[in-house]
Scaffold this active site. Structure first.
Site, PDB file in Angstrom:
ATOM      1  N   GLY A 245       1.811   2.512   6.501  1.00 31.87           N
ATOM      2  CA  GLY A 245       2.301   1.883   7.964  1.00 31.87           C
ATOM      3  C   GLY A 245       1.073   2.155   8.881  1.00 31.87           C
ATOM      4  O   GLY A 245       1.396   1.815  10.194  1.00 31.87           O
ATOM      5  N   GLU A 286       0.153   6.906   2.258  1.00 33.98           N
ATOM      6  CA  GLU A 286      -0.367   5.602   1.756  1.00 33.98           C
ATOM      7  C   GLU A 286      -0.715   4.525   2.464  1.00 33.98           C
ATOM      8  O   GLU A 286      -0.145   3.367   2.642  1.00 33.98           O
ATOM      9  CB  GLU A 286       1.145   5.135   0.875  1.00 33.98           C
ATOM     10  CG  GLU A 286       1.722   6.382   0.234  1.00 33.98           C
ATOM     11  CD  GLU A 286       3.190   5.757  -0.387  1.00 33.98           C
ATOM     12  OE1 GLU A 286       3.746   4.743   0.053  1.00 33.98           O
ATOM     13  OE2 GLU A 286       3.841   6.543  -1.208  1.00 33.98           O
ATOM     14  N   GLY A 288      -2.359   1.330   3.553  1.00 33.69           N
ATOM     15  CA  GLY A 288      -3.008   0.002   3.093  1.00 33.69           C
ATOM     16  C   GLY A 288      -4.083  -0.331   3.837  1.00 33.69           C
ATOM     17  O   GLY A 288      -5.269  -0.316   3.909  1.00 33.69           O
ATOM     18  N   ARG A 289      -3.526  -1.389   4.970  1.00 33.39           N
ATOM     19  CA  ARG A 289      -4.482  -1.981   5.724  1.00 33.39           C
ATOM     20  C   ARG A 289      -5.451  -1.263   6.774  1.00 33.39           C
ATOM     21  O   ARG A 289      -6.568  -1.630   7.126  1.00 33.39           O
ATOM     22  CB  ARG A 289      -3.687  -2.734   6.812  1.00 33.39           C
ATOM     23  CG  ARG A 289      -2.920  -2.273   7.925  1.00 33.39           C
ATOM     24  CD  ARG A 289      -1.933  -3.004   8.910  1.00 33.39           C
ATOM     25  NE  ARG A 289      -0.650  -3.220   7.769  1.00 33.39           N
ATOM     26  CZ  ARG A 289      -0.071  -4.387   7.700  1.00 33.39           C
ATOM     27  NH1 ARG A 289      -0.529  -5.462   8.111  1.00 33.39           N
ATOM     28  NH2 ARG A 289       0.708  -4.392   6.904  1.00 33.39           N
ATOM     29  N   ARG A 325      -1.121 -14.897   5.898  1.00 35.96           N
ATOM     30  CA  ARG A 325      -0.328 -13.850   6.889  1.00 35.96           C
ATOM     31  C   ARG A 325       0.082 -14.909   8.279  1.00 35.96           C
ATOM     32  O   ARG A 325       1.184 -14.498   8.644  1.00 35.96           O
ATOM     33  CB  ARG A 325      -1.198 -12.710   7.346  1.00 35.96           C
ATOM     34  CG  ARG A 325      -1.499 -11.782   5.974  1.00 35.96           C
ATOM     35  CD  ARG A 325      -2.209 -10.611   6.451  1.00 35.96           C
ATOM     36  NE  ARG A 325      -1.137  -9.704   7.120  1.00 35.96           N
ATOM     37  CZ  ARG A 325      -1.036  -9.228   8.476  1.00 35.96           C
ATOM     38  NH1 ARG A 325      -1.804  -9.865   9.406  1.00 35.96           N
ATOM     39  NH2 ARG A 325      -0.376  -8.637   8.911  1.00 35.96           N
ATOM     40  N   TYR A 329       3.973 -14.697   8.685  1.00 34.98           N
ATOM     41  CA  TYR A 329       4.523 -13.752   9.536  1.00 34.98           C
ATOM     42  C   TYR A 329       4.230 -14.313  11.048  1.00 34.98           C
ATOM     43  O   TYR A 329       4.536 -13.508  12.059  1.00 34.98           O
ATOM     44  CB  TYR A 329       4.172 -12.301   9.377  1.00 34.98           C
ATOM     45  CG  TYR A 329       3.871 -12.071   7.935  1.00 34.98           C
ATOM     46  CD1 TYR A 329       4.986 -11.499   7.460  1.00 34.98           C
ATOM     47  CD2 TYR A 329       2.693 -11.549   7.521  1.00 34.98           C
ATOM     48  CE1 TYR A 329       5.065 -10.976   6.100  1.00 34.98           C
ATOM     49  CE2 TYR A 329       2.691 -11.004   6.325  1.00 34.98           C
ATOM     50  CZ  TYR A 329       3.833 -10.754   5.483  1.00 34.98           C
ATOM     51  OH  TYR A 329       3.462 -10.147   4.247  1.00 34.98           O
ATOM     52  N   CYS A 355      -1.348 -29.356   2.353  1.00 33.96           N
ATOM     53  CA  CYS A 355      -0.441 -30.229   2.569  1.00 33.96           C
ATOM     54  C   CYS A 355       1.047 -29.542   3.370  1.00 33.96           C
ATOM     55  O   CYS A 355       1.886 -29.802   2.729  1.00 33.96           O
ATOM     56  CB  CYS A 355      -0.070 -31.138   1.696  1.00 33.96           C
ATOM     57  SG  CYS A 355      -1.376 -32.024   0.809  1.00 33.96           S
ATOM     58  N   TYR A 384      -4.321  -7.768   2.546  1.00 30.42           N
ATOM     59  CA  TYR A 384      -3.040  -8.730   2.265  1.00 30.42           C
ATOM     60  C   TYR A 384      -3.893 -10.316   2.523  1.00 30.42           C
ATOM     61  O   TYR A 384      -2.959 -10.975   2.912  1.00 30.42           O
ATOM     62  CB  TYR A 384      -1.821  -8.487   3.430  1.00 30.42           C
ATOM     63  CG  TYR A 384      -1.463  -7.114   3.139  1.00 30.42           C
ATOM     64  CD1 TYR A 384      -0.985  -6.656   1.888  1.00 30.42           C
ATOM     65  CD2 TYR A 384      -1.534  -6.042   4.295  1.00 30.42           C
ATOM     66  CE1 TYR A 384      -0.384  -5.382   1.862  1.00 30.42           C
ATOM     67  CE2 TYR A 384      -1.198  -4.586   4.072  1.00 30.42           C
ATOM     68  CZ  TYR A 384      -0.422  -4.510   2.746  1.00 30.42           C
ATOM     69  OH  TYR A 384      -0.005  -3.018   2.685  1.00 30.42           O
TER      70      TYR A 384
HETATM   71  N1  LLP Z   1       3.584   2.197   0.907  1.00 30.21           N
HETATM   72  C1  LLP Z   1       4.441   1.345   0.365  1.00 30.21           C
HETATM   73  C2  LLP Z   1       5.672   1.950  -0.335  1.00 30.21           C
HETATM   74  C3  LLP Z   1       4.505   0.040   1.151  1.00 30.21           C
HETATM   75  O1  LLP Z   1       5.412  -0.974   0.623  1.00 30.21           O
HETATM   76  C4  LLP Z   1       3.377  -0.286   1.788  1.00 30.21           C
HETATM   77  C5  LLP Z   1       3.236  -1.735   2.093  1.00 30.21           C
HETATM   78  C6  LLP Z   1       2.420   0.532   2.097  1.00 30.21           C
HETATM   79  C7  LLP Z   1       2.471   2.016   1.659  1.00 30.21           C
HETATM   80  C8  LLP Z   1       1.240   0.305   2.767  1.00 30.21           C
HETATM   81  O2  LLP Z   1       1.466  -0.268   4.059  1.00 30.21           O
HETATM   82  P1  LLP Z   1       0.496  -0.354   5.090  1.00 30.21           P
HETATM   83  O3  LLP Z   1      -0.318   0.850   5.341  1.00 30.21           O
HETATM   84  O4  LLP Z   1      -0.594  -1.332   4.562  1.00 30.21           O
HETATM   85  O5  LLP Z   1       1.065  -1.007   6.467  1.00 30.21           O
HETATM   86  N2  LLP Z   1       2.008  -8.276   3.180  1.00 30.21           N
HETATM   87  C9  LLP Z   1       2.234  -7.690   4.462  1.00 30.21           C
HETATM   88  C10 LLP Z   1       2.617  -6.236   4.455  1.00 30.21           C
HETATM   89  C11 LLP Z   1       3.782  -5.878   3.636  1.00 30.21           C
HETATM   90  C12 LLP Z   1       3.704  -4.316   3.255  1.00 30.21           C
HETATM   91  C13 LLP Z   1       4.342  -4.098   2.194  1.00 30.21           C
HETATM   92  N3  LLP Z   1       4.214  -2.492   1.748  1.00 30.21           N
HETATM   93  C14 LLP Z   1       1.281  -7.875   5.603  1.00 30.21           C
HETATM   94  O6  LLP Z   1       0.250  -8.849   4.971  1.00 30.21           O
HETATM   95  O7  LLP Z   1       1.038  -7.262   6.554  1.00 30.21           O
END
Ligand code: LLP
Length: 426
Positions: A245, A286, A288-289, A325, A329, A355, A384
């Protein structure tokens, strides 16, 4: 309309009027075959270091959520820096292992796992398989043995509102994720007794792109309190994992988002709120982005410009098939012209060839005059982007390039047209 200010970057900057990634002009990286992903190695390295440093308050593991971007070159780079992985499928497990991330640094968080996936994960000796339903516990007890018990964590649904987009708020009881605290609590006696699984962790994930640290702090407190219950019940608990997050700046935010340092501090504070700061638990996070989002752009080429129904459409060769995205969203991604222009900027919709009227990369965004052949960079696309790509409308997967200083490397070739039907039969 005046030229907008773009999110600051340590990689993407203008030099002699041309947008560069590190030392490489983006004009050198585009081809005529379609859009291209460009990633900055420097930004990935710096982002990992910043998150890692923010977690320095405790022994920790930064388990990169590889769903954000699983390109092997990126994973290998992060693995070398010490990252682990958060995965959600056998595909991601194999990818992480292939890139050199050791099983001992991999956690599996996912709301549904097939029998085979659980068996493979148990055999691989992951650091933790997060249990999200009873069925998983039943199966893991089958796949584990007394000599090699399967290491698991209980994923709690803390019922905390992340306040982020509803599609990626995952910590409320009204979502499918995790176990209600009550349910998890009831599993404790069975888990503690089990000789085939070992309860080594507790986990949760409140959601993505958190614009406040409060939900994270609150969820971490609840998780740490539950960790104490697990320890009191006799579980050999080793870690606490409040999920991902960590936010990043896309450029369209209403308010400044919390810096990495504050995010780490919120996890630390949540643990302290529960009085668990001295309990010696490792902390897993954890992101991600936050590790890759800023590092990437989608490089697209202008095909046409037209005015219609009072709007200015800039039609480019990239689409929702690459970056979904905005369509999914309503997400904001900054759009930067690769060549700086003198002309008057005006609002434009940047749209793709797909399209669907929902196929846009940006709407009502200031852009200078453009003509066919010009290049645009869609910022904040490292996370993503490629992972959520599709081949809809017969569009093969785009090329990916990793820039490191003045060197460039194609880290994924453009898929061929024939790849579109390679698995089909006539
Ligand atoms: N841990 C778990 C269990 C998760 O489900 C996720 C993301 C993360 C970590 C990493 O989240 P981050 O740190 O990247 O925010 N497709 C969407 C985001 C969906 C994320 C789903 N789970 C987007 O493009 O923003």
């Amino acid at each position: 309309m005046t030229r907008p200010s773009f999110p600051p970057s340590n990689a993407f900057h203008y030099e002699d009027g041309v947008l560069h990634c590190e030392d490489v002009p983006l004009t050198d990286l585009a081809d005529e075959e379609g859009p291209t992903w460009v990633y900055s190695a420097r930004v990935i390295d710096e982002s990992f270091a910043a998150v890692d440093e923010a977690m320095d308050f405790a022994p920790h593991l930064v388990a990169y959520a590889i769903k954000a971007n699983g390109n092997l070159a990126i994973l290998a780079r992060l693995a070398k820096a010490g990252a682990g992985a958060d995965i959600v499928s056998e595909g991601e497990l194999r990818r992480a292992l292939r890139a050199g991330i050791p099983a001992d640094r991999i956690v599996w968080s996912g709301v549904g796992k097939r029998d085979r996936e659980l068996e493979v994960a148990a055999a691989a000796g992951l650091r933790a398989i997060h249990i999200e339903c009873l069925e998983e516990l039943d199966l893991l007890e089958e796949f584990g043995s007394t000599e090699a018990p399967v290491r698991v964590a209980l994923r709690i649904n803390p019922d905390v509102d992340a306040g982020s987009h509803p599609y990626f708020a995952t910590g409320l009881h009204s979502t499918k994720f995790g176990l209600e605290l009550e349910v998890a609590r009831e599993l404790l006696p069975r888990l503690v007794k089990s000789e085939r699984v070992r309860l080594e962790g507790v986990a949760c994930h409140v959601g993505s792109q958190l614009d406040s640290t409060l939900p994270l702090r609150e969820a971490t407190r609840l998780l740490a309190e539950f960790a104490r219950e697990c320890l009191d019940a006799g579980a050999p608990l080793r870690s606490i994992d409040p999920g991902g997050g960590w936010p990043m700046a896309y450029g369209g935010e209403q308010m400044p988002f919390p810096a990495h340092r504050e995010f780490g501090a919120a996890i630390e504070a949540g643990i302290a709120d529960a009085g668990m700061q001295g309990a010696g638990l490792e902390v897993v996070t954890e992101p991600g982005r936050a590790l890759v989002g800023d590092a990437g752009i989608l490089l697209v080429r202008v095909l046409a410009e037209k005015r219609q129904g009072g709007r200015r459409f800039v039609i480019v060769d990239g689409a929702m098939t690459e970056l979904v995205r905005p369509a999914l969203y309503g997400a904001h991604h900054a759009v930067m012209p690769v060549m700086q222009h003198e002309g008057e900027w005006s609002a434009a919709d940047v749209v793709g060839p797909v399209c669907e009227s929902g196929d846009f990369l940006a709407q009502g965004r200031p852009l200078p005059p453009v003509k066919r052949g010009d290049l645009l960079a869609i910022r904040g696309a490292g996370a993503y982007g490629r992972e959520m790509s599709s081949t809809y409308n017969g569009r093969p997967a785009a090329r990916e390039i990793l820039v490191d200083g003045a060197t460039t490397r194609t880290v994924r070739r453009r898929a061929s047209i024939a790849s579109l039907w390679a698995q089909e039969e006539m």
